[in-house]
Every structure is written in structure tokens, then in C-alpha cells.
Design a protein around this motif. Sequence first.
Motif, PDB file in Angstrom:
ATOM      1  N   HIS A  12      16.839 -17.540  -2.141  1.00 30.56           N
ATOM      2  CA  HIS A  12      15.997 -16.687  -1.303  1.00 30.56           C
ATOM      3  C   HIS A  12      16.738 -15.417  -0.892  1.00 30.56           C
ATOM      4  N   ALA A  13      18.039 -15.513  -0.688  1.00 29.61           N
ATOM      5  CA  ALA A  13      18.820 -14.317  -0.387  1.00 29.61           C
ATOM      6  C   ALA A  13      18.803 -13.356  -1.573  1.00 29.61           C
ATOM      7  N   LEU A  14      18.965 -13.902  -2.779  1.00 32.19           N
ATOM      8  CA  LEU A  14      18.978 -13.064  -3.977  1.00 32.19           C
ATOM      9  C   LEU A  14      17.615 -12.441  -4.238  1.00 32.19           C
ATOM     10  N   PHE A  15      16.549 -13.150  -3.856  1.00 29.81           N
ATOM     11  CA  PHE A  15      15.189 -12.635  -4.026  1.00 29.81           C
ATOM     12  C   PHE A  15      14.998 -11.311  -3.277  1.00 29.81           C
ATOM     13  N   VAL A  16      15.670 -11.171  -2.141  1.00 29.10           N
ATOM     14  CA  VAL A  16      15.601  -9.924  -1.375  1.00 29.10           C
ATOM     15  C   VAL A  16      16.559  -8.884  -1.934  1.00 29.10           C
ATOM     16  N   LEU A  43      13.232 -24.213   5.302  1.00 32.76           N
ATOM     17  CA  LEU A  43      14.434 -23.945   6.090  1.00 32.76           C
ATOM     18  C   LEU A  43      15.320 -22.900   5.402  1.00 32.76           C
ATOM     19  N   ALA A  44      15.416 -23.003   4.068  1.00 34.52           N
ATOM     20  CA  ALA A  44      16.196 -22.009   3.328  1.00 34.52           C
ATOM     21  C   ALA A  44      15.550 -20.634   3.415  1.00 34.52           C
ATOM     22  N   ARG A  45      14.229 -20.601   3.379  1.00 32.34           N
ATOM     23  CA  ARG A  45      13.518 -19.331   3.496  1.00 32.34           C
ATOM     24  C   ARG A  45      13.694 -18.729   4.888  1.00 32.34           C
ATOM     25  N   LEU A  46      13.871 -19.589   5.887  1.00 30.99           N
ATOM     26  CA  LEU A  46      14.088 -19.115   7.242  1.00 30.99           C
ATOM     27  C   LEU A  46      15.394 -18.341   7.360  1.00 30.99           C
ATOM     28  N   VAL A  47      16.404 -18.799   6.645  1.00 28.98           N
ATOM     29  CA  VAL A  47      17.734 -18.211   6.770  1.00 28.98           C
ATOM     30  C   VAL A  47      18.063 -17.277   5.607  1.00 28.98           C
ATOM     31  N   GLY A  48      17.696 -17.690   4.374  1.00 36.19           N
ATOM     32  CA  GLY A  48      18.133 -16.976   3.181  1.00 36.19           C
ATOM     33  C   GLY A  48      17.760 -15.506   3.110  1.00 36.19           C
ATOM     34  N   ILE A  62      11.070 -10.391   7.734  1.00 31.08           N
ATOM     35  CA  ILE A  62       9.659 -10.720   7.502  1.00 31.08           C
ATOM     36  C   ILE A  62       9.547 -12.035   6.737  1.00 31.08           C
ATOM     37  N   LEU A  63      10.336 -12.175   5.697  1.00 34.47           N
ATOM     38  CA  LEU A  63      10.295 -13.399   4.903  1.00 34.47           C
ATOM     39  C   LEU A  63      10.807 -14.594   5.702  1.00 34.47           C
ATOM     40  N   SER A  64      11.800 -14.363   6.536  1.00 32.46           N
ATOM     41  CA  SER A  64      12.293 -15.454   7.374  1.00 32.46           C
ATOM     42  C   SER A  64      11.256 -15.861   8.409  1.00 32.46           C
ATOM     43  N   ALA A  65      10.468 -14.895   8.892  1.00 33.36           N
ATOM     44  CA  ALA A  65       9.393 -15.228   9.832  1.00 33.36           C
ATOM     45  C   ALA A  65       8.390 -16.167   9.174  1.00 33.36           C
ATOM     46  N   GLN A  66       8.117 -15.947   7.889  1.00 32.89           N
ATOM     47  CA  GLN A  66       7.225 -16.856   7.175  1.00 32.89           C
ATOM     48  C   GLN A  66       7.769 -18.275   7.206  1.00 32.89           C
TER      49      GLN A  66
END
Length: 421
Positions: A38-42, A156-161, A267-271
Motif C-alpha cells: 500500500h505504501a508503494l501504491f502511493v 489495517l495495512a491500508r490504514l498505515v501503509g 486519504i487512503l488511510s482514512a478509508q
Amino acid sequence: MPRPPRQSPHEYRPRSLLWDGRIALVWGAGLVAWLGNHALFVVLPFVVFDSTGSPAATALTVLSAALPPVLLGQVAGVVSDRWDRRRILLGANLALMILTLGYLAVEAWPWIAALSFVRNCFGQLVGPSEHALLPELAPTDRLGEIASLNTLNNSLARLVGPAVGGTMLAMAGFPAAIWTVAVCHGLSALLVAAVDHRRPSTESCAARPGMIAQWRDGAALVSRHPALRALVPVVALMALGEGFVSALLAPFARELLNAGPDALGWILSAQAVGGVLGSLWATWVADRRDAFPLLVSAAFTAGVLLLAVFTYPHVHPVLWPAVVLTALAGAPFAVVAAMQGTLLQTQSPSVLRGRVFSVFWGIASVVQIAAIGLAGVLAERVGSGVIVADAIAYLAAGVVGIMAVRRLRDDPRRRDLNDMS
């Protein structure tokens, strides 16, 4: 493959499956690997868009990462059903760690795209192997909970990544962001290595002839199974929307919200905040409720919220509504993922789970690739606001799914959506 009767909401439930050490290790390995992904996606789309200013180049970079599921995803499903899934996960994460560090040696966006393609070729082994390994470790009457825990893992990964990736890129630069992703895959490999599990020899199909014939077994199950067959167009429509959002999220944030990589990360972490809540709810209901109706209702709800996210900036281009609406949309997204995983796990035998997962992943990937290409072309002509196609696709998936649920319930050959074989 009959499924055990549904539990009453008041029936006693044992403690979480995460108390099982082996399940916790595999689940934790997936958590940190997803965090890196998810970090790399950004990181990658913003690096390419900021260096080129081209939505088409950004879309092509995303497209390069979306090609491997089509080219190799079906092979990966057969591999995960032929050999020990734990060892496949271990090797794949080590390869992903090494290839991620390769981004430090490239600068031009075509090389970034090429490396993304190679990296995702190895990444194809992760999904079907993890999807099929966890049910091996869980009781057969709690496969819905396992599928929902997988979704919680991702949420959870999307929350942080994304926040980590966007913040690292904005504050510490591209190399620091890449090192963070590589460390995630290294830690994931260590956790998988600590799992004490060997696949039962009775489940292995390595001695059976023909990988193509084995793939056909999985495809044939999807074709003849009422619920799995009905799930195909729903998954395809959602993949169409995901293709648009994957290609255009960074340009949309930059052009219509004037947001940088750190803002997009948040924004993605808010999701993921809503996703965590939706995943926790799904772990409780997955083995008690019909998965298909829950999936399509959640898809339609997500479409309504996405429509608001992608249209309000044309009237009021400020950031905070996107954060709030995306957080709300996270819950139905999580339910969609959990219920899809529940259907794939409960409606396929263990020896076919990797292939069934890959069939659906392949269908979604083909549609997503076409959508990514179309999104890049349309955005060059009319702007990144065409990302609203994501919302329309989810609304359509909800409508098609509701019609499928009615057909399945009216089918005299079936008494219940959860009593399928």
C-alpha cells in the motif's frame, strides 16, 4: 462441498483464530507485506506523475504492475495447489524484497514501469498461496472468519501503509520510501519462516499430470457452480472501477484537490479506518449470514459514496470531504472483500482453492488492465474527473449482484445460498 449449518447469533463462539500461533504468524506476515504494497501504491504513481506531468505515463506505470496477474496469475494458482504454500510465500516475499530495492537503481519512468512488471510477476504467487494456506490452519466451520481476518489484515495495512508511503516520500525522499517497503517484505518472510506447518501429502497434486489440465479443474468449478458463476460479472464490474481509480487517483488528487502525496496517503488511510470497522463486523457475521447478499449490498453502498467523493470537488474543491467520505466508504469495501473471500473459500475444496482464487483474480485483472488503458486515454482528453467511472461501476455491480441473488434464491435446485456444493 457441503458447508456446516449457520450459527445462531446467540450461539457461543470460541476466541479469535488469531490466538492460534500459526494463523497469527501467517496473518502478521500478510499484514506487513500489505503495508509495504500500500505504501508503494502511493509512492510510484506520484513519482512518475511529478517527473513527467503525464496522466498517460502514470497510467502506463500502473498498467505494468497490472499485467502479471493476466499473464501469470493462472500459473500461480496451479503452483499454489501443487506445492507447499508456506514455502511459496517465503520465497515470494524474499524475491519481492530484493526486487523492491531495484527501484533505487532506476530513474526514468519506463524503467520503473519495467521493474514493476517483473516485481509483480513474483507477487502473483502471494495471493493464491496465502488465500489457500490460512484455511489449512483453521477449522472448517470458521472459513468465513478466516476470509474476514484476511480483509482486516488488508484494512489495517491500508490504514498505515499509504500514510507511511506518502509521508516518507514527501519528507525523506524516494530512497527512504523504497527501503521501507523492502523491509516490510523481509519481515514478512521471517514470519512465514517461523510457521510450523507442512502441507498434508493427501492435498498435493504435484504428481498429477498437466498444469493446464489442473487449471481447467478450477475453471470448470467456477463455470458449473451457481454462486461462483454468478459472482463473475460482479467481480468484473468492480475491477472495471478499480482500473480507473488505480490509474487516475494521483492525477485526480493533484488536479482537483490540489493534494500532494502526503495528503493522498492520508486519504487512503482514512478509508482504512472504515475498513477496519467493516472487517471486524465481517469476522462476526461471515459464518452466520449469506455472503452473496451482503457482498452486493456493500458494493452498491460503496458506489453511492464513491459518487459523492468524485463529484463534489467540481463544486467545492477542498480536501476534508474526501477524507470523511472515503473513511465511510472503507466499511462497505471491507465487507465486499470479506464476503468475496468467504465465497471463494467455502464454495471450493482445499485442493482447488488456489486455482479458483486465480481464476477470479485473472478475470479481474483482464478487466482492470483494459480499464487502466481506457482511463489514461480519456483523462488525456477530458481530464482526471473521468475517475467517476469507478463509482458507476460499483453501482452497476450492486444492481447485477442483487439480480443474481434473486435468481439463486428462486432456483428450485438450491435451498440456501450457503448450502452449495
